[in-house]
Design an enzyme around this catalytic site. Structure first.
Site, PDB file in Angstrom:
ATOM      1  N   ASN A 184      53.413 -54.661  90.439  1.00  0.00           N
ATOM      2  CA  ASN A 184      52.168 -55.362  90.753  1.00  0.00           C
ATOM      3  C   ASN A 184      51.310 -54.461  91.641  1.00  0.00           C
ATOM      4  O   ASN A 184      51.502 -54.389  92.845  1.00  0.00           O
ATOM      5  CB  ASN A 184      52.477 -56.684  91.454  1.00  0.00           C
ATOM      6  N   ASN A 217      44.501 -59.819  90.888  1.00  0.00           N
ATOM      7  CA  ASN A 217      44.353 -60.277  89.506  1.00  0.00           C
ATOM      8  C   ASN A 217      45.590 -61.012  88.988  1.00  0.00           C
ATOM      9  O   ASN A 217      45.754 -61.175  87.776  1.00  0.00           O
ATOM     10  CB  ASN A 217      44.017 -59.089  88.581  1.00  0.00           C
ATOM     11  N   ASP A 218      46.457 -61.458  89.885  1.00  0.00           N
ATOM     12  CA  ASP A 218      47.690 -62.113  89.431  1.00  0.00           C
ATOM     13  C   ASP A 218      47.407 -63.354  88.596  1.00  0.00           C
ATOM     14  O   ASP A 218      48.155 -63.675  87.666  1.00  0.00           O
ATOM     15  CB  ASP A 218      48.553 -62.491  90.634  1.00  0.00           C
ATOM     16  N   GLY A 259      52.906 -61.078  87.738  1.00  0.00           N
ATOM     17  CA  GLY A 259      51.845 -60.341  88.410  1.00  0.00           C
ATOM     18  C   GLY A 259      51.809 -58.842  88.181  1.00  0.00           C
ATOM     19  O   GLY A 259      50.920 -58.162  88.688  1.00  0.00           O
ATOM     20  N   ASP A 283      50.944 -55.332  86.476  1.00  0.00           N
ATOM     21  CA  ASP A 283      49.650 -55.027  85.870  1.00  0.00           C
ATOM     22  C   ASP A 283      49.500 -53.535  85.595  1.00  0.00           C
ATOM     23  O   ASP A 283      50.404 -52.732  85.848  1.00  0.00           O
ATOM     24  CB  ASP A 283      48.515 -55.525  86.765  1.00  0.00           C
ATOM     25  N   ASP A 330      54.430 -54.239  66.001  1.00  0.00           N
ATOM     26  CA  ASP A 330      55.347 -55.367  66.093  1.00  0.00           C
ATOM     27  C   ASP A 330      55.544 -56.014  64.719  1.00  0.00           C
ATOM     28  O   ASP A 330      54.619 -56.079  63.911  1.00  0.00           O
ATOM     29  CB  ASP A 330      54.760 -56.389  67.083  1.00  0.00           C
ATOM     30  N   GLU A 354      58.334 -51.836  63.864  1.00  0.00           N
ATOM     31  CA  GLU A 354      59.541 -52.627  64.119  1.00  0.00           C
ATOM     32  C   GLU A 354      60.033 -53.183  62.792  1.00  0.00           C
ATOM     33  O   GLU A 354      59.390 -54.052  62.196  1.00  0.00           O
ATOM     34  CB  GLU A 354      59.258 -53.776  65.096  1.00  0.00           C
TER      35      GLU A 354
END
Length: 611
Positions: free
Chosen positions: A131, A136-137, A156, A158, A323, A352
């Site tokens: 974090n 910006n959490d 949190g 980032d 993905d 994947e």
């Protein structure tokens, strides 16, 4: 009166301009191979307008759908230099304008170097890594708020947290970072993994801004590191703005509404399979909160192609991990992949393909000898080696080898490399964010970690390390995903244990870290490991021996999975060691004679640079 009229005109123009709520892509670049750009204009009844564009730029197509809030305008940018264009929308006597910028492209952007077997990829989950920006959490615009006490909540971490710890990752010996997705995910809960995206042109504000992502890329390039974006073509999240107001009914697969995927990816090429089963694999939703995108719709496919190219240019990316690649419409995803490679011939994309058979995985790699039978080519350069991962999950408990157990499993895996078009471009890994943690499976036994990581670092392919493995982090998949995605110690202010620093690590953590650092930094400059030929020998007494060699170097790797020391008769390996009398052992620095026998301790690894 004049002032009143001026105010009226101003307010009226604002109202008209406000008809356009979104423009995607928000801008484009000059000199692109994909010169025909389809611009999505979104706003209330926008399709009622006709449209023109300034500066003699040609509009080649205007597409309206059953939803009048969308207008797709295609322009030809082939000979258009960087400049500001202006679109004029006309509805009778009413007109309004919207600017659209063509930006200058980075020099030699087309031929950017991507990740390859010379790299070690570090996989991290940004919410769980560090974090760096406490402000910006949480976001007032997004539903789920930070709650570190909730295992499956947002914690949190980032982009700034990643930037703050780039030197740690570089010191470790990793050269590329694959971060799980960073685009906005506005799900009400479990949004931290960010695979259910609600806006694919915007970084989730709880991670930072688009500019922060650009800064991450720039900081990595200063350190000669590569940034790999986790891209999702198969689905979006149910909170995506286009799902809430669909451009077309068939933008997403509908049955109508939701139907579950059967997850049987083999149906895509099963010559005996039913069309219904194949449809429910490709078109069924991965989970109810992730509506399945319809890549067979040309508007959808073009949107995804342009979005991917836009991010490569905007963030100066070095690769994609895609993905759920094999859940996509197989013809559509091949077109998407080819479009990216046509734009960037050296760009690497790893898909994947979570399957447990080499032939089935091989099907999805570019120029696959398996897929060739059905005249299919995915154009996907790299796939993930899940069969190798499967072996890592149990083999180091198999102390006593027999015909099918123990180190023979590794040998048999690599025997099947002939099924792949390019085995050197497979992504190989002990674990990732969806699997059991290696150090949990083996109870933090560093001997077994050393065995696993040594093979990973010296075998063909591109090694991928999952964050925290290098300090012995564990986690029980049986307790849920949150347990294998724990916070990196030291990533949060006030953490008692700061494993980003040698002084903050425990003795055990330093033992794991120091070994990983030594091995990966040695690998970094070893071309013979990156691209050399592999010659391996049938394991005996649970000891696996293989060589990586080219015209200049030969490296011998010995992995003893037997708890007891073993003596190897070296005459068996004469075709590889005939010209050498000794070897320098990389991990200990000792010089080892290559006469007659080689002694290796139980449950240990040895890497010899032959001289």
């Amino acid at each position: 009166m004049v002032k009143f009229i001026q105010l009226y005109v101003f307010l009226f123009s604002v109202i008209l301009t406000a008809q356009i709520e979104r423009v995607e892509p928000p801008f484009w670049y000059e000199g692109m191979n994909k010169n025909e750009v389809q611009i999505l204009f979104y706003g209330y009844n926008i399709a009622q307008n006709s449209v023109t564009v300034s500066n003699n730029v040609v509009i080649t197509n205007v597409t309206k759908t059953e939803n009048s809030n969308y207008l797709f305008v295609t322009i030809d940018t082939k000979n258009v230099v960087a400049q500001e264009l202006q679109f004029t929308f006309i509805n009778g006597k009413k007109t309004f304008k919207k600017n659209f910028e063509i930006k200058k492209r980075k020099i030699n952007s087309k031929f950017r170097k991507s990740f390859d077997a010379s790299d070690v990829m570090y996989l991290l989950m940004p919410d769980r890594f560090a974090n760096g920006d406490l402000m910006n959490d949480s976001s007032p615009m997004l539903t789920e708020k930070a709650n570190r006490a909730l295992p499956g909540g947002r914690h949190g971490g980032d982009i700034q947290g990643i930037i703050n710890n780039l030197d740690y990752i570089k010191e470790l010996g990793a050269t590329a970072i694959w971060s799980t997705p960073l685009c906005e995910d506005n799900d009400k809960e479990y949004s931290y993994h960010t695979y259910g995206q609600s806006d694919v042109y915007r970084i989730d504000s709880r991670y930072g801004t688009n500019e922060d992502y650009q800064n991450l890329s720039a900081e990595m390039h200063k350190r000669e590191m590569k940034l790999v974006m986790d891209y999702v073509t198969n689905h979006w999240g149910a909170e995506h703005w286009m799902f809430k107001d669909m451009p077309t009914y068939d933008w997403f697969h509908q049955f109508p509404g939701y139907a579950q995927s059967n997850y049987r990816m083999t149906t895509q090429y099963d010559s005996n399979g039913s069309k219904r089963d194949a449809k429910y694999c490709m078109d069924g939703w991965f989970v109810p909160s992730m509506p399945d995108l319809n890549q067979s719709n040309p508007l959808v496919l073009n949107y995804l192609i342009q979005n991917a190219i836009w991010w490569i240019e905007y963030a100066d990316l070095d690769g994609f991990r895609v993905d759920t690649y094999s859940y996509n419409d197989k013809e559509g995803i091949a077109k998407w992949t080819k479009a990216i490679i046509d734009e960037y011939p050296n760009f690497n994309i790893v898909g994947e393909v979570w399957m447990h058979d080499q032939a089935q995985i091989s099907y999805w790699q570019k120029d696959s000898p398996i897929a060739k039978i059905q005249n299919y080519n995915s154009f996907l350069p790299s796939v993930m080696d899940f069969t190798l991962h499967d072996i890592f999950g149990n083999v180091f408990y198999e102390d006593k080898a027999d015909w099918s157990n123990g180190m023979i499993k590794f040998y048999e895996n690599f025997v099947n490399d002939f099924l792949y078009a390019d085995p050197k471009n497979l992504l190989i890994f002990l674990e990732n964010h969806d699997t059991g943690r290696f150090n949990h499976i083996y109870n933090k036994d560093i001997k077994k970690y050393k065995l696993g990581l040594t093979l990973l670092a010296t075998m063909r392919g591109i090694p991928q390390l999952y964050y925290g493995s290098e300090i012995g982090m564990a986690g029980d998949k049986g307790k849920g995903d949150a347990d294998i995605r724990q916070d990196f110690p030291g990533g949060w202010k006030g953490d008692a244990n700061n494993a980003f620093l040698a002084s903050g690590r425990t003795a055990e953590q330093n033992q794991f870290f120091n070994f990983t650092k030594q091995l990966l930094n040695w690998r970094k400059n070893k071309v013979v490991i990156h691209t050399g030929k592999l010659t391996h020998y049938i394991p005996e007494n649970n000891v696996y021996v293989y060589f990586r060699h080219n015209e200049k170097e030969t490296v011998m790797v010995v992995l003893n999975n037997n708890p007891e020391p073993q003596k190897l008769k070296l005459a068996r390996f004469q075709e590889n060691i005939l010209l050498f009398s000794k070897g320098k052992e990389v991990l200990s620095g000792k010089e080892i004679s290559l006469k007659d026998e080689l002694l290796i301790e139980g449950k240990s690894a040895m890497i010899l640079e032959l001289k």
